[in-house]
Design an enzyme around this catalytic site. Structure first.
Site, PDB file in Angstrom:
ATOM      1  N   VAL A  91      63.188  86.143  18.721  1.00 30.65           N
ATOM      2  CA  VAL A  91      63.946  85.013  18.173  1.00 30.65           C
ATOM      3  C   VAL A  91      65.378  84.991  18.684  1.00 30.65           C
ATOM      4  O   VAL A  91      66.179  84.162  18.251  1.00 30.65           O
ATOM      5  CB  VAL A  91      63.940  85.060  16.621  1.00 30.65           C
ATOM      6  CG1 VAL A  91      62.527  84.988  16.086  1.00 30.65           C
ATOM      7  CG2 VAL A  91      64.659  86.307  16.089  1.00 30.65           C
ATOM      8  N   ASP A  92      65.713  85.885  19.627  1.00 26.28           N
ATOM      9  CA  ASP A  92      67.115  86.095  20.001  1.00 26.28           C
ATOM     10  C   ASP A  92      67.672  85.068  20.973  1.00 26.28           C
ATOM     11  O   ASP A  92      68.881  85.032  21.225  1.00 26.28           O
ATOM     12  CB  ASP A  92      67.307  87.503  20.569  1.00 26.28           C
ATOM     13  CG  ASP A  92      66.330  87.846  21.693  1.00 26.28           C
ATOM     14  OD1 ASP A  92      66.069  86.975  22.547  1.00 26.28           O
ATOM     15  OD2 ASP A  92      65.817  88.982  21.696  1.00 26.28           O
ATOM     16  N   HIS A 107      58.151  82.518  17.277  1.00 27.43           N
ATOM     17  CA  HIS A 107      58.632  82.793  15.922  1.00 27.43           C
ATOM     18  C   HIS A 107      59.949  82.090  15.598  1.00 27.43           C
ATOM     19  O   HIS A 107      60.617  82.443  14.633  1.00 27.43           O
ATOM     20  CB  HIS A 107      58.784  84.301  15.739  1.00 27.43           C
ATOM     21  CG  HIS A 107      57.484  85.034  15.842  1.00 27.43           C
ATOM     22  ND1 HIS A 107      57.406  86.363  16.208  1.00 27.43           N
ATOM     23  CD2 HIS A 107      56.204  84.628  15.645  1.00 27.43           C
ATOM     24  CE1 HIS A 107      56.134  86.740  16.234  1.00 27.43           C
ATOM     25  NE2 HIS A 107      55.393  85.700  15.901  1.00 27.43           N
ATOM     26  N   CYS A 115      67.013  74.000   6.338  1.00 24.20           N
ATOM     27  CA  CYS A 115      67.040  73.820   4.887  1.00 24.20           C
ATOM     28  C   CYS A 115      65.602  73.715   4.385  1.00 24.20           C
ATOM     29  O   CYS A 115      64.829  72.879   4.876  1.00 24.20           O
ATOM     30  CB  CYS A 115      67.825  72.575   4.510  1.00 24.20           C
ATOM     31  SG  CYS A 115      67.773  72.207   2.729  1.00 24.20           S
ATOM     32  N   CYS A 169      71.983  68.403   1.447  1.00 26.36           N
ATOM     33  CA  CYS A 169      71.300  68.125   0.187  1.00 26.36           C
ATOM     34  C   CYS A 169      71.542  69.163  -0.905  1.00 26.36           C
ATOM     35  O   CYS A 169      71.057  68.997  -2.025  1.00 26.36           O
ATOM     36  CB  CYS A 169      69.794  67.989   0.421  1.00 26.36           C
ATOM     37  SG  CYS A 169      68.943  69.574   0.714  1.00 26.36           S
ATOM     38  N   GLY A 210      56.631  94.251  26.987  1.00 23.16           N
ATOM     39  CA  GLY A 210      57.449  94.733  25.893  1.00 23.16           C
ATOM     40  C   GLY A 210      56.937  94.395  24.509  1.00 23.16           C
ATOM     41  O   GLY A 210      57.729  94.181  23.597  1.00 23.16           O
ATOM     42  N   ARG A 237      56.152 100.351  26.785  1.00 23.14           N
ATOM     43  CA  ARG A 237      56.293 101.762  26.452  1.00 23.14           C
ATOM     44  C   ARG A 237      55.475 102.067  25.206  1.00 23.14           C
ATOM     45  O   ARG A 237      55.736 101.521  24.140  1.00 23.14           O
ATOM     46  CB  ARG A 237      57.754 102.107  26.180  1.00 23.14           C
ATOM     47  CG  ARG A 237      58.622 102.131  27.416  1.00 23.14           C
ATOM     48  CD  ARG A 237      58.336 103.338  28.273  1.00 23.14           C
ATOM     49  NE  ARG A 237      59.356 103.530  29.310  1.00 23.14           N
ATOM     50  CZ  ARG A 237      59.220 104.383  30.316  1.00 23.14           C
ATOM     51  NH1 ARG A 237      58.108 105.098  30.441  1.00 23.14           N
ATOM     52  NH2 ARG A 237      60.177 104.517  31.209  1.00 23.14           N
TER      53      ARG A 237
END
Length: 271
Positions: A91-92, A107, A115, A169, A210, A237
């Site tokens: 998510v970076d 993700h 919101c 909101c 990875g 790894r």
């Protein structure tokens, strides 16, 4: 035939996990030596103000420490490879920062906030400014902190931390990522399955980099490819959930391996 020979000249779908970003200073959940961590679930986040206060206090400090992470050699190599589709479980946002074009953030993205009431999507950087204004000096007196893989820190005492509401909101703000206990949106999954299925027609291959493939959100694409007879190369790894499905499993660092692969790909496309 080596793994690189297998991938050479083929259309690729690439699936990446946290191991691609560790060299950028972002820890992972399941890498070698990683401590056992229990991430917040969506049901816990929704359970009440105390849970959200704990989440956002930790995230406020974690963002200030890891929010400036930069792409590393693995991200740059994958951008150079320019696969038919890059599916990332991260998510970076570092693949995007490195220049990857055809990308699915499975993700979500930590750089956005959604919101839960009105669905408005806003900037995480903007929320950080609001959090700082509402909580001046928070964390200044704390000693060394342990970074967590989801852009927060280990922190027990979040007493008094003020969490703002949605500016549109007044609703509940949540990072625009898929929490444990949530499902990846169906259209996102369908796009990834379509890309994997296209590998059959195009004699392509699936490259995993990875990821331990522990969670189904990524594992299902490997399983789909293997069942269809698509070659699967896993670079990670440690063991993965799909080792028995791989045509090649390489227990090596992803950065150097991908850099060399990208060099080979570049040589093939050079005039």
């Amino acid at each position: 035939m080596s793994a690189r020979d297998l991938l050479r000249g083929r259309p690729l779908v690439v699936l990446t996990g946290a191991g691609v970003s560790t060299d950028s200073g972002i820890p992972d959940y399941r890498g070698a030596g990683a401590p056992v961590r229990t991430p917040m679930t969506i049901s816990e986040f929704r359970s009440g103000p105390a849970a959200r206060q704990r989440y956002w206090a930790r995230a406020f400090l974690g963002w200030s420490r890891m929010g400036k992470a930069e792409p590393n050699a693995a991200h740059r190599a994958l951008a150079a490879l320019d696969p038919a589709l890059l599916i990332t479980q991260n998510v970076d946002g570092l693949h995007e920062a490195a220049g990857s074009r055809r990308l699915v953030a499975l993700h979500g993205r930590i750089a956005e906030v959604v919101c839960l009431d009105c669905g408005d999507v806003t900037s995480r950087a903007g929320l950080q400014e609001r959090l700082a204004a509402l909580n001046p000096g928070f964390g200044d007196s704390l000693g060394p902190l342990t970074d967590r893989p989801d852009f927060d820190v280990e922190l027990d005492d979040t007493t008094g931390f003020v969490v703002p509401a949605c500016e549109s909101c007044g609703g509940i703000l949540k990072p625009h990522v898929v929490f444990f206990g949530e499902n990846v949106p169906a259209p996102t999954v369908a796009r990834c399955f379509d890309a994997v299925d296209a590998l059959v027609e195009n004699s392509g291959a699936l490259l995993v980099a990875g990821s331990s493939l522990t969670v189904m959100s990524g594992f299902r694409f490997v399983r789909r490819a293997a069942r269809a007879g698509v070659p699967v190369v896993i670079v990670n790894r440690g063991a993965t959930r799909a080792d028995d499905l791989a045509t090649y499993k390489l227990d090596v660092g992803v950065g150097p391996w991908l850099t060399e692969l990208a060099g080979v790909a570049g040589a093939l496309t050079a005039p």
